[in-house]
Design a protein around this motif. Sequence first.
Motif, PDB file in Angstrom:
ATOM      1  N   MET A  12     -27.812 -17.802 -48.063  1.00 45.53           N
ATOM      2  CA  MET A  12     -28.313 -17.123 -46.859  1.00 45.53           C
ATOM      3  C   MET A  12     -28.348 -18.103 -45.677  1.00 45.53           C
ATOM      4  SD  MET A  12     -31.627 -14.608 -46.586  1.00 45.53           S
ATOM      5  CE  MET A  12     -32.863 -15.852 -46.254  1.00 45.53           C
ATOM      6  N   TYR A  13     -27.164 -18.641 -45.393  1.00 47.00           N
ATOM      7  CA  TYR A  13     -27.023 -19.562 -44.270  1.00 47.00           C
ATOM      8  C   TYR A  13     -25.900 -19.083 -43.364  1.00 47.00           C
ATOM      9  CZ  TYR A  13     -29.868 -22.843 -46.970  1.00 47.00           C
ATOM     10  OH  TYR A  13     -30.890 -23.431 -47.669  1.00 47.00           O
ATOM     11  N   LYS A  14     -26.013 -19.381 -42.095  1.00 52.16           N
ATOM     12  CA  LYS A  14     -24.999 -19.155 -41.054  1.00 52.16           C
ATOM     13  C   LYS A  14     -25.077 -17.789 -40.360  1.00 52.16           C
ATOM     14  CE  LYS A  14     -22.862 -23.054 -42.056  1.00 52.16           C
ATOM     15  NZ  LYS A  14     -23.090 -24.230 -41.207  1.00 52.16           N
ATOM     16  N   THR A  15     -25.289 -17.887 -39.065  1.00 49.21           N
ATOM     17  CA  THR A  15     -25.119 -16.712 -38.202  1.00 49.21           C
ATOM     18  C   THR A  15     -23.612 -16.563 -37.979  1.00 49.21           C
ATOM     19  OG1 THR A  15     -25.196 -18.108 -36.247  1.00 49.21           O
ATOM     20  CG2 THR A  15     -27.295 -17.169 -37.002  1.00 49.21           C
ATOM     21  N   ILE A  16     -23.209 -15.496 -37.324  1.00 51.29           N
ATOM     22  CA  ILE A  16     -21.768 -15.285 -37.151  1.00 51.29           C
ATOM     23  C   ILE A  16     -21.133 -16.435 -36.354  1.00 51.29           C
ATOM     24  CG2 ILE A  16     -20.013 -13.777 -36.112  1.00 51.29           C
ATOM     25  CD1 ILE A  16     -21.813 -11.403 -36.866  1.00 51.29           C
ATOM     26  N   SER A  17     -21.783 -16.834 -35.269  1.00 52.63           N
ATOM     27  CA  SER A  17     -21.141 -17.885 -34.462  1.00 52.63           C
ATOM     28  C   SER A  17     -21.051 -19.205 -35.237  1.00 52.63           C
ATOM     29  CB  SER A  17     -21.850 -18.066 -33.122  1.00 52.63           C
ATOM     30  OG  SER A  17     -23.176 -18.455 -33.345  1.00 52.63           O
ATOM     31  N   THR A  45     -22.891 -10.346 -43.493  1.00 54.00           N
ATOM     32  CA  THR A  45     -22.822 -10.097 -42.041  1.00 54.00           C
ATOM     33  C   THR A  45     -21.644 -10.805 -41.374  1.00 54.00           C
ATOM     34  OG1 THR A  45     -24.390 -11.904 -41.835  1.00 54.00           O
ATOM     35  CG2 THR A  45     -25.288  -9.671 -41.662  1.00 54.00           C
ATOM     36  N   CYS A  46     -21.118 -11.842 -42.027  1.00 53.64           N
ATOM     37  CA  CYS A  46     -20.014 -12.603 -41.425  1.00 53.64           C
ATOM     38  C   CYS A  46     -18.660 -12.206 -41.996  1.00 53.64           C
ATOM     39  CB  CYS A  46     -20.186 -14.104 -41.686  1.00 53.64           C
ATOM     40  SG  CYS A  46     -21.741 -14.782 -41.171  1.00 53.64           S
ATOM     41  N   LEU A  47     -18.639 -11.382 -43.030  1.00 49.17           N
ATOM     42  CA  LEU A  47     -17.381 -11.145 -43.747  1.00 49.17           C
ATOM     43  C   LEU A  47     -16.294 -10.549 -42.859  1.00 49.17           C
ATOM     44  CD1 LEU A  47     -18.632  -9.775 -47.207  1.00 49.17           C
ATOM     45  CD2 LEU A  47     -17.699 -12.039 -46.713  1.00 49.17           C
ATOM     46  N   ASP A  48     -16.677  -9.596 -42.037  1.00 46.77           N
ATOM     47  CA  ASP A  48     -15.687  -8.883 -41.241  1.00 46.77           C
ATOM     48  C   ASP A  48     -14.922  -9.843 -40.320  1.00 46.77           C
ATOM     49  OD1 ASP A  48     -14.242  -6.889 -40.086  1.00 46.77           O
ATOM     50  OD2 ASP A  48     -15.838  -6.234 -38.733  1.00 46.77           O
ATOM     51  N   GLY A  62     -14.601 -14.369 -50.310  1.00 51.97           N
ATOM     52  CA  GLY A  62     -15.396 -13.850 -51.418  1.00 51.97           C
ATOM     53  C   GLY A  62     -16.756 -13.400 -50.902  1.00 51.97           C
ATOM     54  N   ALA A  63     -17.410 -12.526 -51.689  1.00 58.66           N
ATOM     55  CA  ALA A  63     -18.780 -12.121 -51.353  1.00 58.66           C
ATOM     56  C   ALA A  63     -19.718 -12.731 -52.392  1.00 58.66           C
ATOM     57  CB  ALA A  63     -18.886 -10.598 -51.358  1.00 58.66           C
ATOM     58  N   GLN A  64     -21.009 -12.657 -52.119  1.00 58.17           N
ATOM     59  CA  GLN A  64     -21.974 -13.329 -52.993  1.00 58.17           C
ATOM     60  C   GLN A  64     -22.568 -12.420 -54.066  1.00 58.17           C
ATOM     61  OE1 GLN A  64     -24.900 -15.304 -50.541  1.00 58.17           O
ATOM     62  NE2 GLN A  64     -23.338 -16.053 -49.136  1.00 58.17           N
ATOM     63  N   ASP A  65     -22.314 -11.133 -53.948  1.00 57.24           N
ATOM     64  CA  ASP A  65     -22.836 -10.163 -54.920  1.00 57.24           C
ATOM     65  C   ASP A  65     -22.263  -8.801 -54.555  1.00 57.24           C
ATOM     66  OD1 ASP A  65     -24.392  -9.160 -57.038  1.00 57.24           O
ATOM     67  OD2 ASP A  65     -26.125  -8.782 -55.758  1.00 57.24           O
TER      68      ASP A  65
END
Length: 256
Positions: A12-17, A45-48, A62-65
Amino acid sequence: MRKIIIAGNWKMYKTISEALELVNGLKRILYNIENVEIVICPPYTCLDQISELISESNIKLGAQDMHWETEGAFTGEVSVLMLKDLSCRYVIIGHSERRQYFSETNETVNKKVKTALKYNITPIVCVGEKLEERQAGKTFQIIEDHIKNGLKDLSKEELARVVIAYEPVWAIGTGLTAKPEQAQEVHSFIRKLLSDMSDEETAQNITIQYGGSVKPDNTKDLIKQKDIDGALVGGASLKIDPFVEIIKNAAGLEAK
Ligand code: PGA
């Protein structure tokens, strides 16, 4: 032959920017790495945006779950179809933090793995013992439970498409890494279990990553071990320099 896979689990780290800055850096430096599969698993939230940014690159998403159902009234959950939509190729399943804080069990892991495989997303299935379990001499028992029940009822063809991550819980985020021989002992045990569940050839082709305080300076010694085929990296994947160094160190090793 097993390809080395280095995957970054951003948790659970990193905002989009922040995420885009990190990925731009990785892309710029790692563009010519071919013999290591590079995977990043950012927050949903950043995948797209990251998916678009890496679409032409050698970095896989990859996703985390994910949930085991393809859709439904499951507030807060994300489905395999949603991940496919974003061109995710991998999904981490059964991370110890999911097991510890979010009631993940071998049964839910098993359902998720089956769904991921059905929709052609590679599950990175995490297994590993806690400190007290290791101290009580239960490491192999726990690993066997995670592997046999988490991967229950998979066909040989399905097993062949799974990636395993051995992550001793006591080594995650603690700075304590398993000694290479200590990790190898468990990896070879896992490969033996996989062979019993399928056959020797299938088991020999399954990638088994190590995870737990992987850093640039311990990458080579770990991945040099016979049954260690890469790493699932938490903390050290959050900054460009250590993650790049881990990948370059891995890229310098022979494939197995
Ligand atoms: P760490 O995390 O590298 O920060 O120990 C690994 C993981 O949880 O996958």
